[in-house]
Enzyme design. Structure first.
Site, PDB file in Angstrom:
ATOM      1  N   SER A 169       5.939  -1.793  -2.104  1.00 42.12           N
ATOM      2  CA  SER A 169       5.911  -2.745  -3.235  1.00 42.12           C
ATOM      3  C   SER A 169       4.834  -2.369  -4.264  1.00 42.12           C
ATOM      4  O   SER A 169       3.841  -3.073  -4.422  1.00 42.12           O
ATOM      5  CB  SER A 169       5.715  -4.188  -2.732  1.00 42.12           C
ATOM      6  OG  SER A 169       4.642  -4.333  -1.832  1.00 42.12           O
ATOM      7  N   SER A 205       2.980  -0.849   8.148  1.00 39.26           N
ATOM      8  CA  SER A 205       3.896  -1.295   9.186  1.00 39.26           C
ATOM      9  C   SER A 205       3.186  -1.349  10.546  1.00 39.26           C
ATOM     10  O   SER A 205       3.379  -2.290  11.325  1.00 39.26           O
ATOM     11  CB  SER A 205       5.106  -0.356   9.242  1.00 39.26           C
ATOM     12  OG  SER A 205       6.148  -0.946   9.971  1.00 39.26           O
ATOM     13  N   GLY A 249       0.837  -1.197   0.000  1.00 37.13           N
ATOM     14  CA  GLY A 249       0.000   0.000   0.000  1.00 37.13           C
ATOM     15  C   GLY A 249       0.869   1.243   0.000  1.00 37.13           C
ATOM     16  O   GLY A 249       2.096   1.164   0.134  1.00 37.13           O
ATOM     17  N   LEU A 250       0.219   2.384  -0.112  1.00 39.94           N
ATOM     18  CA  LEU A 250       0.918   3.676  -0.154  1.00 39.94           C
ATOM     19  C   LEU A 250       1.671   3.966   1.142  1.00 39.94           C
ATOM     20  O   LEU A 250       1.341   3.403   2.202  1.00 39.94           O
ATOM     21  CB  LEU A 250      -0.108   4.800  -0.368  1.00 39.94           C
ATOM     22  CG  LEU A 250      -0.862   4.814  -1.698  1.00 39.94           C
ATOM     23  CD1 LEU A 250      -2.004   5.832  -1.624  1.00 39.94           C
ATOM     24  CD2 LEU A 250       0.085   5.135  -2.855  1.00 39.94           C
ATOM     25  N   SER A 251       2.645   4.835   1.055  1.00 44.77           N
ATOM     26  CA  SER A 251       3.296   5.360   2.250  1.00 44.77           C
ATOM     27  C   SER A 251       2.223   6.042   3.120  1.00 44.77           C
ATOM     28  O   SER A 251       1.410   6.809   2.609  1.00 44.77           O
ATOM     29  CB  SER A 251       4.358   6.396   1.833  1.00 44.77           C
ATOM     30  OG  SER A 251       5.006   6.918   2.953  1.00 44.77           O
ATOM     31  N   GLY A 252       2.184   5.720   4.388  1.00 51.80           N
ATOM     32  CA  GLY A 252       1.193   6.321   5.283  1.00 51.80           C
ATOM     33  C   GLY A 252      -0.130   5.572   5.336  1.00 51.80           C
ATOM     34  O   GLY A 252      -1.044   5.967   6.071  1.00 51.80           O
ATOM     35  N   SER A 253      -0.248   4.477   4.591  1.00 49.73           N
ATOM     36  CA  SER A 253      -1.515   3.730   4.588  1.00 49.73           C
ATOM     37  C   SER A 253      -1.685   2.908   5.870  1.00 49.73           C
ATOM     38  O   SER A 253      -2.795   2.489   6.203  1.00 49.73           O
ATOM     39  CB  SER A 253      -1.593   2.809   3.359  1.00 49.73           C
ATOM     40  OG  SER A 253      -0.535   1.870   3.369  1.00 49.73           O
ATOM     41  N   GLY A 254      -0.570   2.659   6.565  1.00 56.84           N
ATOM     42  CA  GLY A 254      -0.660   1.918   7.827  1.00 56.84           C
ATOM     43  C   GLY A 254      -0.127   0.497   7.758  1.00 56.84           C
ATOM     44  O   GLY A 254      -0.391  -0.309   8.653  1.00 56.84           O
TER      45      GLY A 254
END
Lengths: 198, 198
Positions: free
Chosen positions: B107, B40, B33-38
Site C-alpha cells: 500500500s 506479513s 512498507g516495502l516488499s521484504g520489510s517484514g
C-alpha cells in the site's frame, strides 16, 4: 516491554486452531431466494440466535456489501456474477477466521452458486433455499421493488424479467410462507447441531 | 423443535454487542512498507500472539487475498488502487464482526491509505509503518522480487521503479532492522493495551 512473554510463532494460526478457541466449527449459511422471500430477515435472526448462544457468527447482506465492497458493481449480468464471486470469497475468509457466516443474496443462478460451493470443503457450504411463492413475495414487496419491476422501471428483475433457478439439491429448504421465523431459525440451528458444527 | 427457546430478534447484532462477547474492541492494524520489510511476518506474529491471549483476530495478506478476492486484478496502477480499496472494505467487515484484523500489503500511496482510514472510526484504524531501509529489504529479498525488478522484469516495482510514499503520521513505527520480532510484537500489543482495545 518484555513482561508479557511473547514468543514469535513462524506458523500462521490455522482454521482448526480458531475452531478450538471458539469451541465450534465454521461454515457458510448461503441463503438464496427471491426478493422478499425473507433471506435477510432470516439470516439476521439466525445470526442473533447464534450470538446469544455464544457462537461467533456474522451476516453478509445488501446492507454491508452493496454500498461497500461491491459499490462499483451494477446489476448487469457480468457484474451480478462478480458480485456473487466476491461475496463467496469474503465468506471464505470469514469461514477461515472461524465464523459461521450467513450470506443473504438472491444469487439466482445455479452456476454462480456452484462456483461459490467449490471454494469450500463439502461440509462447510450449507445452501439454504428460502422458498416462498412469488405472489407472496410480491404481496410483501418490502422495498417496493416488484411494483417498479412490473412498471418496467427495473430491468432484469429476478422472477419478473430474469429467471430464478431453483437450487438443485440445497442442504436446507425453509418455506417462509408456512413457518414462523422462530421455527425457521430453530430448523437451521438444529441442522448445525446435527452436523456437529455446533 | 421448540426446545431451545429461540426468540426472533428484529434488530441485527451490533459491533458493540460483539465487543462484549469477545471482551475486547475491534480495529484494523494496517501494516504498510516495502516488499521484504517484514509486514506479513510481523502481522502473522501479532495475530498468533493475540490468538494465544484469547483475542479474536485475523490476517489479510497476499496469501489469502491475491489468489482469491483479488485474483482478477493486475499490478497496473488502477488495479493496485482497487486492490487496496477492496482490502479496506473487507477489513471494515472484519472490524464490524468484532475482530482485530491485521492487513499486510505494501500500500505505497498515502492517498489510497487515507481512503481506507476514512472507512473507519478514528480509533479503529491503526497505521503501522514497517520501516526498513531498502538495501536491507533488497538484501533479504525473500521472494527474489528485487533481483527481477533490477533486471526490469517487474514493471512499477515499489522502491525501484515506483515510489513508496512514507506515512505522514502513522500510529506506530516498527523498525524491523533494529528490533527482534518478539520486541516488535510486544510494541504492537502494548499499543493496543494502552488504547484500551485489549
Amino acid at each position: 516491554m518484555g513482561n508479557s512473554n511473547i514468543t514469535w510463532h513462524q506458523s500462521a494460526v490455522t482454521k482448526t486452531d480458531r475452531h478450538q478457541l471458539n469451541r465450534h466449527k465454521s461454515c457458510v449459511l448461503w441463503f438464496t431466494g427471491l426478493s422478499g422471500s425473507g433471506k435477510s430477515t432470516l439470516a439476521n435472526a439466525v445470526d442473533h440466535a447464534l450470538f446469544e448462544l455464544g457462537f461467533r457468527s456474522y451476516v453478509l447482506d445488501g446492507d454491508n456489501i452493496r454500498h461497500g465492497l461491491n459499490s462499483d458493481l451494477s446489476f448487469r449480468p457480468e457484474d451480478r456474477k462478480e458480485n456473487i464471486r466476491r461475496i463467496g470469497e469474503v465468506s471464505k475468509l470469514f469461514v477461515d477466521s472461524g465464523h459461521i457466516v450467513s450470506s443473504a443474496f438472491i444469487s439466482p443462478f445455479q452456476g454462480d452458486r456452484e462456483l461459490v460451493r467449490q471454494l469450500f470443503e463439502p461440509e462447510e457450504f450449507i445452501e439454504i433455499f428460502v422458498k416462498c411463492p412469488i405472489d407472496v413475495c410480491e404481496d410483501r414487496d418490502p422495498k417496493g421493488l416488484y411494483v417498479k419491476a412490473r412498471k418496467g422501471e427495473i430491468p432484469e428483475f429476478t422472477g419478473i424479467s430474469s429467471p430464478y433457478e431453483i437450487p438443485d439439491n440445497p442442504e436446507i429448504i425453509i418455506e417462509t410462507n408456512k413457518l414462523l421465523i422462530d421455527q425457521s431459525v430453530e430448523a437451521v440451528i438444529a441442522y448445525l447441531r446435527e452436523k456437529k458444527i455446533l
